[in-house]
Design a protein around this motif. Structure first.
Motif, PDB file in Angstrom:
ATOM      1  N   SER A 187       0.840  -1.201   0.000  1.00 36.91           N
ATOM      2  CA  SER A 187       0.000   0.000   0.000  1.00 36.91           C
ATOM      3  C   SER A 187       0.871   1.246   0.000  1.00 36.91           C
ATOM      4  O   SER A 187       0.563   2.227  -0.679  1.00 36.91           O
ATOM      5  CB  SER A 187      -0.911   0.009   1.220  1.00 36.91           C
ATOM      6  N   ASP A 188       1.962   1.199   0.751  1.00 42.42           N
ATOM      7  CA  ASP A 188       2.874   2.331   0.823  1.00 42.42           C
ATOM      8  C   ASP A 188       3.464   2.655  -0.552  1.00 42.42           C
ATOM      9  O   ASP A 188       3.556   3.822  -0.939  1.00 42.42           O
ATOM     10  CB  ASP A 188       4.001   2.042   1.829  1.00 42.42           C
ATOM     11  N   TYR A 189       3.854   1.631  -1.297  1.00 39.70           N
ATOM     12  CA  TYR A 189       4.401   1.853  -2.637  1.00 39.70           C
ATOM     13  C   TYR A 189       3.353   2.520  -3.526  1.00 39.70           C
ATOM     14  O   TYR A 189       3.643   3.496  -4.221  1.00 39.70           O
ATOM     15  CB  TYR A 189       4.856   0.533  -3.271  1.00 39.70           C
ATOM     16  N   TYR A 190       2.131   2.004  -3.507  1.00 37.93           N
ATOM     17  CA  TYR A 190       1.077   2.548  -4.370  1.00 37.93           C
ATOM     18  C   TYR A 190       0.776   4.011  -4.026  1.00 37.93           C
ATOM     19  O   TYR A 190       0.646   4.849  -4.917  1.00 37.93           O
ATOM     20  CB  TYR A 190      -0.194   1.713  -4.244  1.00 37.93           C
ATOM     21  N   ASN A 207       2.046   7.187  -6.372  1.00 39.13           N
ATOM     22  CA  ASN A 207       1.078   8.288  -6.259  1.00 39.13           C
ATOM     23  C   ASN A 207      -0.214   7.980  -7.012  1.00 39.13           C
ATOM     24  O   ASN A 207      -0.736   8.809  -7.765  1.00 39.13           O
ATOM     25  CB  ASN A 207       1.666   9.617  -6.744  1.00 39.13           C
ATOM     26  N   GLY A 208      -0.735   6.781  -6.809  1.00 42.19           N
ATOM     27  CA  GLY A 208      -1.932   6.344  -7.511  1.00 42.19           C
ATOM     28  C   GLY A 208      -3.204   6.995  -6.995  1.00 42.19           C
ATOM     29  O   GLY A 208      -3.222   7.610  -5.922  1.00 42.19           O
ATOM     30  N   ALA A 209      -4.266   6.858  -7.769  1.00 40.91           N
ATOM     31  CA  ALA A 209      -5.574   7.395  -7.400  1.00 40.91           C
ATOM     32  C   ALA A 209      -6.066   6.715  -6.124  1.00 40.91           C
ATOM     33  O   ALA A 209      -5.733   5.558  -5.846  1.00 40.91           O
ATOM     34  CB  ALA A 209      -6.568   7.162  -8.541  1.00 40.91           C
ATOM     35  N   ASP A 210      -6.854   7.429  -5.350  1.00 40.79           N
ATOM     36  CA  ASP A 210      -7.344   6.933  -4.064  1.00 40.79           C
ATOM     37  C   ASP A 210      -8.214   5.698  -4.252  1.00 40.79           C
ATOM     38  O   ASP A 210      -9.260   5.748  -4.883  1.00 40.79           O
ATOM     39  CB  ASP A 210      -8.129   8.038  -3.354  1.00 40.79           C
ATOM     40  N   ALA A 211      -7.766   4.583  -3.684  1.00 42.71           N
ATOM     41  CA  ALA A 211      -8.500   3.316  -3.791  1.00 42.71           C
ATOM     42  C   ALA A 211      -9.311   3.036  -2.541  1.00 42.71           C
ATOM     43  O   ALA A 211     -10.039   2.049  -2.484  1.00 42.71           O
ATOM     44  CB  ALA A 211      -7.534   2.173  -4.053  1.00 42.71           C
ATOM     45  N   GLY A 212      -9.160   3.854  -1.534  1.00 46.22           N
ATOM     46  CA  GLY A 212      -9.913   3.676  -0.295  1.00 46.22           C
ATOM     47  C   GLY A 212      -9.594   2.367   0.399  1.00 46.22           C
ATOM     48  O   GLY A 212      -8.474   1.856   0.331  1.00 46.22           O
ATOM     49  N   PHE A 213     -10.612   1.812   1.061  1.00 48.73           N
ATOM     50  CA  PHE A 213     -10.415   0.583   1.831  1.00 48.73           C
ATOM     51  C   PHE A 213     -10.238  -0.654   0.949  1.00 48.73           C
ATOM     52  O   PHE A 213      -9.909  -1.725   1.439  1.00 48.73           O
ATOM     53  CB  PHE A 213     -11.571   0.374   2.812  1.00 48.73           C
ATOM     54  N   GLU A 214     -10.457  -0.534  -0.351  1.00 48.35           N
ATOM     55  CA  GLU A 214     -10.317  -1.658  -1.285  1.00 48.35           C
ATOM     56  C   GLU A 214      -8.878  -1.866  -1.758  1.00 48.35           C
ATOM     57  O   GLU A 214      -8.606  -2.805  -2.501  1.00 48.35           O
ATOM     58  CB  GLU A 214     -11.195  -1.429  -2.524  1.00 48.35           C
ATOM     59  N   LEU A 215      -7.948  -1.007  -1.352  1.00 50.87           N
ATOM     60  CA  LEU A 215      -6.588  -1.036  -1.886  1.00 50.87           C
ATOM     61  C   LEU A 215      -5.920  -2.397  -1.745  1.00 50.87           C
ATOM     62  O   LEU A 215      -5.337  -2.902  -2.709  1.00 50.87           O
ATOM     63  CB  LEU A 215      -5.723   0.053  -1.237  1.00 50.87           C
ATOM     64  N   GLY A 216      -5.988  -3.016  -0.596  1.00 43.64           N
ATOM     65  CA  GLY A 216      -5.359  -4.326  -0.394  1.00 43.64           C
ATOM     66  C   GLY A 216      -5.898  -5.373  -1.356  1.00 43.64           C
ATOM     67  O   GLY A 216      -5.146  -6.157  -1.936  1.00 43.64           O
ATOM     68  N   LYS A 217      -7.202  -5.378  -1.533  1.00 47.53           N
ATOM     69  CA  LYS A 217      -7.832  -6.324  -2.463  1.00 47.53           C
ATOM     70  C   LYS A 217      -7.383  -6.049  -3.895  1.00 47.53           C
ATOM     71  O   LYS A 217      -7.051  -6.975  -4.635  1.00 47.53           O
ATOM     72  CB  LYS A 217      -9.355  -6.223  -2.361  1.00 47.53           C
ATOM     73  N   TYR A 218      -7.357  -4.779  -4.282  1.00 44.15           N
ATOM     74  CA  TYR A 218      -6.941  -4.421  -5.640  1.00 44.15           C
ATOM     75  C   TYR A 218      -5.494  -4.825  -5.904  1.00 44.15           C
ATOM     76  O   TYR A 218      -5.165  -5.269  -7.001  1.00 44.15           O
ATOM     77  CB  TYR A 218      -7.107  -2.928  -5.894  1.00 44.15           C
ATOM     78  N   ILE A 219      -4.640  -4.681  -4.907  1.00 48.47           N
ATOM     79  CA  ILE A 219      -3.230  -5.067  -5.071  1.00 48.47           C
ATOM     80  C   ILE A 219      -3.130  -6.576  -5.332  1.00 48.47           C
ATOM     81  O   ILE A 219      -2.389  -7.012  -6.221  1.00 48.47           O
ATOM     82  CB  ILE A 219      -2.392  -4.649  -3.850  1.00 48.47           C
TER      83      ILE A 219
END
Length: 136
Positions: free
Chosen positions: A6-9, A14-26
């Protein structure tokens, strides 16, 4: 395990805000990178630094693609019709009869930026490897 954190993203890409779904998207994006590369990445840490960075960028680009397209469900399940465009009173629909191949369906699942990051790595190569020494 995903190819990025998440830190890298957030801080490096500097990716668009993925909110609480970020871990799943990764996780989903990392799985898709594996599919696109034909599962060639066996040991990420043994890859050359340039290839590692390109895979990370490709994964982040795929995560951002999910965010921009309304989520991984819309992209992976084919709910997002990228062949239909409408602006005001004008609309255009791509001919689905001639573009219904599996290649064109999968093309809508992968971020063009992700493919561009992977292109110089050789991970997209689908040909045969050359055998130089054959012992009989």
């Amino acid at each position: 395990m995903g190819y990025i954190t998440s830190d890298y993203y957030i801080n490096t890409y500097n990716g668009a805000d993925a909110g609480f779904e970020l871990g799943k998207y990764i996780e989903r994006a990392s799985d898709l990178i594996d599919q696109v590369t034909g599962y060639k990445i066996k040991d990420f840490d043994s890859l050359p630094p340039f290839v590692q960075e390109q895979v990370k960028k490709a994964t982040a680009a795929q995560v951002e693609f999910y965010v921009m397209q309304g989520g991984d469900e819309a992209v992976n399940a084919g709910q997002n019709d990228l062949g239909r465009v409408g602006i005001g009173g004008f609309s255009y629909t791509r001919d689905t009869v001639h573009s219904a191949t599996s290649e064109s369906k999968d093309a809508n699942r992968v971020s063009p930026a992700a493919l561009a990051y992977l292109e110089p790595t050789g991970l997209l190569y689908r040909g045969l490897d050359v055998v130089q020494n054959v012992w009989y």
